[in-house]
Each structure stands twice: as C-alpha cells, then as structure tokens.
Design a protein around this motif. Structure first.
Motif, short mmCIF file in Angstrom:
data_model
loop_
_atom_site.label_atom_id
_atom_site.label_comp_id
_atom_site.label_asym_id
_atom_site.label_seq_id
_atom_site.Cartn_x
_atom_site.Cartn_y
_atom_site.Cartn_z
N ILE A 31 0.86 -1.18 0.00
CA ILE A 31 0.00 0.00 0.00
C ILE A 31 0.90 1.23 0.00
O ILE A 31 1.79 1.36 0.84
CB ILE A 31 -0.92 0.02 1.24
N THR A 32 0.66 2.11 -0.95
CA THR A 32 1.42 3.35 -1.05
C THR A 32 0.50 4.53 -0.75
O THR A 32 -0.71 4.37 -0.60
CB THR A 32 2.00 3.51 -2.47
N ALA A 33 1.07 5.72 -0.71
CA ALA A 33 0.26 6.92 -0.48
C ALA A 33 -0.80 7.07 -1.58
O ALA A 33 -1.93 7.46 -1.30
CB ALA A 33 1.16 8.15 -0.44
N GLN A 34 -0.45 6.73 -2.80
CA GLN A 34 -1.41 6.80 -3.91
C GLN A 34 -2.60 5.88 -3.67
O GLN A 34 -3.72 6.20 -4.04
CB GLN A 34 -0.71 6.45 -5.24
N ASP A 35 -2.35 4.74 -3.04
CA ASP A 35 -3.42 3.79 -2.74
C ASP A 35 -4.42 4.34 -1.72
O ASP A 35 -5.52 3.81 -1.58
CB ASP A 35 -2.86 2.48 -2.20
N MET A 36 -4.03 5.36 -0.99
CA MET A 36 -4.88 5.91 0.08
C MET A 36 -5.75 7.07 -0.40
O MET A 36 -6.56 7.58 0.36
CB MET A 36 -4.01 6.39 1.24
N ARG A 37 -5.61 7.46 -1.67
CA ARG A 37 -6.38 8.59 -2.18
C ARG A 37 -7.83 8.21 -2.43
O ARG A 37 -8.11 7.16 -2.98
CB ARG A 37 -5.77 9.12 -3.48
N ILE A 38 -8.71 9.10 -2.04
CA ILE A 38 -10.14 8.87 -2.25
C ILE A 38 -10.49 9.19 -3.71
O ILE A 38 -9.80 9.98 -4.36
CB ILE A 38 -10.96 9.73 -1.26
N THR A 39 -11.54 8.60 -4.19
CA THR A 39 -11.97 8.83 -5.57
C THR A 39 -13.03 9.92 -5.63
O THR A 39 -13.76 10.15 -4.65
CB THR A 39 -12.56 7.55 -6.18
#
Length: 175
Positions: A76-84
C-alpha cells in the motif's frame, strides 16, 4: 502496542475518514465498484460500514486491502490511500439527503479537486491568500480550473474570491 491493536486502530481511522469524506448531480452517484447508478441516502451512512463495496481508492483498492500489514510490506502506497471523486460524490449525495447542502458542496468541490495535482492545489491555496494575487491572476486560475481540470464549482469559488478581494481591498498591491 501489538500489531493487531495498531491494525484495529488504523482500520477505525480509515473507516471514520471514509465516512466523513464525500460537479455532478448529488442525488445520484455511481458506485466505484460496479459502475451501478444508485441513490445514496442518509441511511447509507457510514459507507465503510454499510456499503464498503462502494468505497475504492484511486488505485481501485478496497477497504479490506488497506491493512497495516499491507502498508508495512509496501503493498500500500500513499497513492493507494487517495479517495476517488465517485466516493466524494456519494458522500455529497448523503449530505444533500441529510439537508446539509453546504457540506454537500464541499464534497463536490473536493471531488473536482481530485483531478488537480497536489502542487497545483498548493499554488492555488497560496494565490488565494490575501494580498498574494491580482484580480487577473485569480481569474486566470479560475479559467485554468474550469478549462483544464473541468472543475467548474472550484472555478466559480475562485471567481467569487476575486470579486470579494476587490471589494475588501485584499489584492496584491492593495496593502
């Protein structure tokens, strides 16, 4: 503190973040998971508990995939934590259904901003501070938001700020 306790806390924080998050019509939204149009209502809140299948990250990860173990393993990266934007629009629909129109508009603005790179958002933030921009610079930002990022609500917000800054003498050179 053991890893199970930490993971439980992380899941609780993520669950709360997703339940607080939330332009398109706010009465109907598209579920990020299946593309099915549905009517999001107050009864759907909190999404993380009642409709976790509707919540996906910008990299299409599910809430179940967001674990401490996955973070520690580098899955899991920071990009994976972004909301859509879809999840934010669902939250806007829920807020609208609850009679919280201002909150719904904030979620819709946030949905638009997901398309804007972080560094550009910081530039805009700094430009919106009093005495940092001319009226034309603010109008140029609004035009960029609308034409380049299709962020019409945010563009209107910046145009409104430009008008208010003229009235209140808060533009660059007014000090």
């Amino acid at each position: 503190m053991n890893s199970d306790a930490i993971e439980s806390m992380v899941r609780d924080v993520l669950s709360r973040m997703n339940s607080l998050q939330g332009a398109s019509p706010v009465t109907a939204s598209t579920a990020p998971s299946g593309g099915t149009t549905h009517q999001a209502k107050v009864s759907d809140y909190p999404l993380a508990n009642k409709h976790p299948e509707w919540v996906k990250t910008s990299t299409n990860k599910t809430l179940d995939e967001l674990t401490l173990e996955s973070v520690l393993n580098g899955k899991i990266t920071a990009q994976d934590m972004r909301i859509t934007p879809e999840t934010l629009r669902i939250q806007a629909a829920i807020a609208k259904d609850a009679g919280r129109d201002r909150l719904a508009m904030n979620f819709e603005r946030a949905a638009e901003l997901t398309a804007v790179p972080d560094d550009r958002i910081l530039e805009i933030y700094n430009a919106l501070r009093p005495y940092r921009s001319t009226k034309q610079e603010l109008l140029d930002i609004a035009e960029d938001l609308e034409s380049h990022y299709k962020a019409k609500i945010c563009a209107a917000f910046v145009r409104e700020a430009a008008t208010l800054y003229v009235e209140r003498k808060k533009l660059k050179g007014d000090d």
